[in-house]
Structure formats: C-alpha cells, structure tokens
Write a protein that holds these residues in place. Structure first.
Motif, PDB file in Angstrom:
ATOM      1  N   GLY A  56       0.422  -1.225   0.324  1.00 23.96           N
ATOM      2  CA  GLY A  56      -0.130  -0.359  -0.110  1.00 23.96           C
ATOM      3  C   GLY A  56       1.009   1.032   0.157  1.00 23.96           C
ATOM      4  O   GLY A  56       2.151   1.494   1.043  1.00 23.96           O
ATOM      5  N   ILE A  57       0.670   1.874  -1.010  1.00 21.05           N
ATOM      6  CA  ILE A  57       0.907   3.369  -0.757  1.00 21.05           C
ATOM      7  C   ILE A  57       0.658   4.848  -0.628  1.00 21.05           C
ATOM      8  O   ILE A  57      -0.592   4.477  -1.300  1.00 21.05           O
ATOM      9  CB  ILE A  57       2.284   3.449  -2.158  1.00 21.05           C
ATOM     10  CG1 ILE A  57       2.980   2.405  -2.528  1.00 21.05           C
ATOM     11  CG2 ILE A  57       2.717   5.056  -2.287  1.00 21.05           C
ATOM     12  CD1 ILE A  57       4.073   2.497  -1.975  1.00 21.05           C
ATOM     13  N   PHE A  58       0.798   5.348   0.310  1.00 19.11           N
ATOM     14  CA  PHE A  58       0.062   6.795   0.551  1.00 19.11           C
ATOM     15  C   PHE A  58       1.059   7.654  -0.117  1.00 19.11           C
ATOM     16  O   PHE A  58       2.207   7.821   0.645  1.00 19.11           O
ATOM     17  CB  PHE A  58      -0.628   6.876   2.120  1.00 19.11           C
ATOM     18  CG  PHE A  58      -1.262   8.063   2.582  1.00 19.11           C
ATOM     19  CD1 PHE A  58      -2.590   7.952   2.312  1.00 19.11           C
ATOM     20  CD2 PHE A  58      -0.621   9.152   2.651  1.00 19.11           C
ATOM     21  CE1 PHE A  58      -2.894   9.559   2.600  1.00 19.11           C
ATOM     22  CE2 PHE A  58      -0.759  10.653   3.647  1.00 19.11           C
ATOM     23  CZ  PHE A  58      -1.942  10.368   3.207  1.00 19.11           C
ATOM     24  N   GLU A 168      -3.865   4.541  14.449  1.00 18.95           N
ATOM     25  CA  GLU A 168      -4.775   4.456  13.344  1.00 18.95           C
ATOM     26  C   GLU A 168      -5.259   3.009  12.763  1.00 18.95           C
ATOM     27  O   GLU A 168      -4.519   2.284  12.887  1.00 18.95           O
ATOM     28  CB  GLU A 168      -3.820   5.221  12.271  1.00 18.95           C
ATOM     29  CG  GLU A 168      -3.344   6.988  12.450  1.00 18.95           C
ATOM     30  CD  GLU A 168      -4.203   7.418  12.334  1.00 18.95           C
ATOM     31  OE1 GLU A 168      -5.635   7.207  11.700  1.00 18.95           O
ATOM     32  OE2 GLU A 168      -4.404   8.776  13.137  1.00 18.95           O
ATOM     33  N   GLN A 169      -6.690   3.000  12.549  1.00 21.80           N
ATOM     34  CA  GLN A 169      -6.873   1.807  11.736  1.00 21.80           C
ATOM     35  C   GLN A 169      -7.407   2.149  10.450  1.00 21.80           C
ATOM     36  O   GLN A 169      -7.766   3.133   9.914  1.00 21.80           O
ATOM     37  CB  GLN A 169      -8.447   1.567  12.927  1.00 21.80           C
ATOM     38  CG  GLN A 169      -8.236   1.137  13.661  1.00 21.80           C
ATOM     39  CD  GLN A 169      -9.369   0.955  14.488  1.00 21.80           C
ATOM     40  OE1 GLN A 169     -10.445   1.259  13.950  1.00 21.80           O
ATOM     41  NE2 GLN A 169      -9.704   0.507  16.267  1.00 21.80           N
ATOM     42  N   LEU A 170      -6.948   1.350   9.015  1.00 24.19           N
ATOM     43  CA  LEU A 170      -7.140   0.961   7.964  1.00 24.19           C
ATOM     44  C   LEU A 170      -8.434  -0.480   7.305  1.00 24.19           C
ATOM     45  O   LEU A 170      -8.076  -0.937   8.275  1.00 24.19           O
ATOM     46  CB  LEU A 170      -6.004   1.037   7.368  1.00 24.19           C
ATOM     47  CG  LEU A 170      -5.177   2.209   7.265  1.00 24.19           C
ATOM     48  CD1 LEU A 170      -4.066   1.986   6.145  1.00 24.19           C
ATOM     49  CD2 LEU A 170      -5.832   3.598   6.315  1.00 24.19           C
ATOM     50  N   LEU A 171      -9.160  -0.226   6.828  1.00 21.01           N
ATOM     51  CA  LEU A 171      -9.715  -1.320   5.606  1.00 21.01           C
ATOM     52  C   LEU A 171      -9.642  -1.476   4.371  1.00 21.01           C
ATOM     53  O   LEU A 171      -9.591  -0.405   3.874  1.00 21.01           O
ATOM     54  CB  LEU A 171     -11.180  -1.223   6.138  1.00 21.01           C
ATOM     55  CG  LEU A 171     -11.477  -0.663   7.811  1.00 21.01           C
ATOM     56  CD1 LEU A 171     -13.603  -0.950   7.421  1.00 21.01           C
ATOM     57  CD2 LEU A 171     -11.637  -2.818   8.101  1.00 21.01           C
ATOM     58  N   GLN A 194      -9.400   6.070   0.051  1.00 21.87           N
ATOM     59  CA  GLN A 194      -8.996   6.988   0.719  1.00 21.87           C
ATOM     60  C   GLN A 194      -7.218   7.488   0.655  1.00 21.87           C
ATOM     61  O   GLN A 194      -6.595   7.686   1.988  1.00 21.87           O
ATOM     62  CB  GLN A 194      -8.961   6.299   1.804  1.00 21.87           C
ATOM     63  CG  GLN A 194     -11.135   6.348   2.680  1.00 21.87           C
ATOM     64  CD  GLN A 194     -11.022   5.943   3.991  1.00 21.87           C
ATOM     65  OE1 GLN A 194      -9.637   5.654   4.471  1.00 21.87           O
ATOM     66  NE2 GLN A 194     -12.060   6.722   3.911  1.00 21.87           N
ATOM     67  N   GLY A 195      -6.851   7.959  -0.521  1.00 22.46           N
ATOM     68  CA  GLY A 195      -5.677   8.026  -1.120  1.00 22.46           C
ATOM     69  C   GLY A 195      -3.906   6.773  -0.499  1.00 22.46           C
ATOM     70  O   GLY A 195      -3.390   7.148  -1.040  1.00 22.46           O
TER      71      GLY A 195
END
Length: 204
Positions: A56-58, A168-171, A194-195
């Motif tokens: 995953g890249i933000f 922090e939480q991500l789905l 979400q970015g």
C-alpha cells in the motif's frame, strides 16, 4: 430459514478473527449471500492456496505532521495473505518502511520550517485481522517533538511542541477479481481507497 441465517452469521464471525464489528463503526459493510458462500467454501479446499504480497502506497503533498509542521509525505505498508482465506489464519505483517518526509515547512507559510527532534511515522502497521471480505489494519501514527516558530511577532522565537503517538485503523478490501475468481495465474491487481493505492502481487 432461521437455522440457515444463524449458520451464515456464525461463518462471518469466525472469519472476523475475533474482531468485533463495533471497532469499525465508521466503515460498516454488508456481505451478500454469494460472498459468504464463496469464503466458506473456499476455506474448506485442501489444495494449497496462492500467497499474495500486498503493498500500500500513501502520498500527500500537504500532510500536517505535528504542530504547525507540514510536509510532502510518502508511506508504504506491506503484508501477505493466502487465498482462499482460511478460518483462524491471519495475514502476515511485513517489516515497517520508514515514512518519507520531504519539503518540510510551516503550515502558515509565515515562518521558517519547524525544527524536528525526531521522525514522523504516518502509519506503522502493528497487527491485522480478517473481517469478512476485508483486512483490518491497526497501526500507529507518531509525530515527533519539535521546536516551532511563533508567528505574529516576526517569527523571532520558538516554543516546544510535544510529539504524540496514536492508534490508526485502515480497512483494505479483498479485490473483486478474487471474489469473482478464479483469476489468471500471475495476475496483479490494484485498487485505490482514501489516498492509498494497494497492489496485490501473487508470489511464486
């Protein structure tokens, strides 16, 4: 019909890896009958599954990193999982990649950039769980101690700002191609949310 409904709900609870849905109130989802059937039947297959590496890249050009500090931020998160999903088997968290911080500046654009006393970490992945057709990622965001300039007075003085650590939480959803499956051997899948841009690559 009541017995069937209870069985389906029980299957979803088992796949959640013990994580309560209330922990993700901001992102409620519904699993249709096909999805539940697909996951339950796939988990019973005795053949070896396919392991995927997920990256995953933000990226954000104006990310506040504590106090008045703003920077261009790039974060990379990695984990692995095996498809079909198997009840009780959790994804593998891979080592953290330090957040890349460029073009540090004052958010007001009035004063020089704050002086950081440590490093900023946008999302340091700590643990994961399977929640239906999603992966629940739990990590930390860490802002460093810093000295920031005082605006409104010619930016002649500084004052300290204490760093913080918060959860922090991500789905991350399983790609639709896998749910519809089977997918061609070696196929790489991508999705954005979400970015974040998530790339799913099968391993040899």
């Amino acid at each position: 019909m009541t017995g069937l409904a209870v069985a389906v709900i029980a299957g979803v609870v088992l796949l959640s890896g013990g994580v309560e849905a209330s922990a993700w109130k901001d992102r409620k989802t519904e699993l249709d009958t096909y999805t539940v059937w697909h996951l339950k039947s796939s988990s019973r297959q005795k053949t070896a599954g396919v392991t995927y590496k997920v990256v995953g890249i933000f990226q954000r050009e104006k990310q506040f990193i504590g106090g008045s500090a703003v920077a261009d931020v790039t974060e990379q998160v990695e984990f692995e999982f095996t498809w079909p999903l198997v009840e009780g088997t959790q994804p593998k968290v891979l080592p953290n990649n330090p957040t890349k911080v460029d073009n540090l500046r004052d958010g007001s654009a009035e004063c020089p950039a704050p002086v950081l006393k440590g490093t900023y970490e946008h999302f340091d992945l700590k643990s994961m769980s399977v929640i239906g057709t999603m992966f629940g990622l739990v990590g930390e965001r860490r802002t460093p101690d810093m000295e920031e300039y005082v605006g409104g007075g010619g930016c002649k003085g500084t004052h300290p700002v204490q760093g913080q650590v918060r959860e922090e939480q991500l789905l991350v959803t399983v790609p639709l191609e896998l749910l519809a499956g089977p997918v061609p051997k070696g196929q790489v899948m991508k999705q954005q949310d979400q970015g974040w841009t998530w790339t799913f690559t099968p391993l040899p």
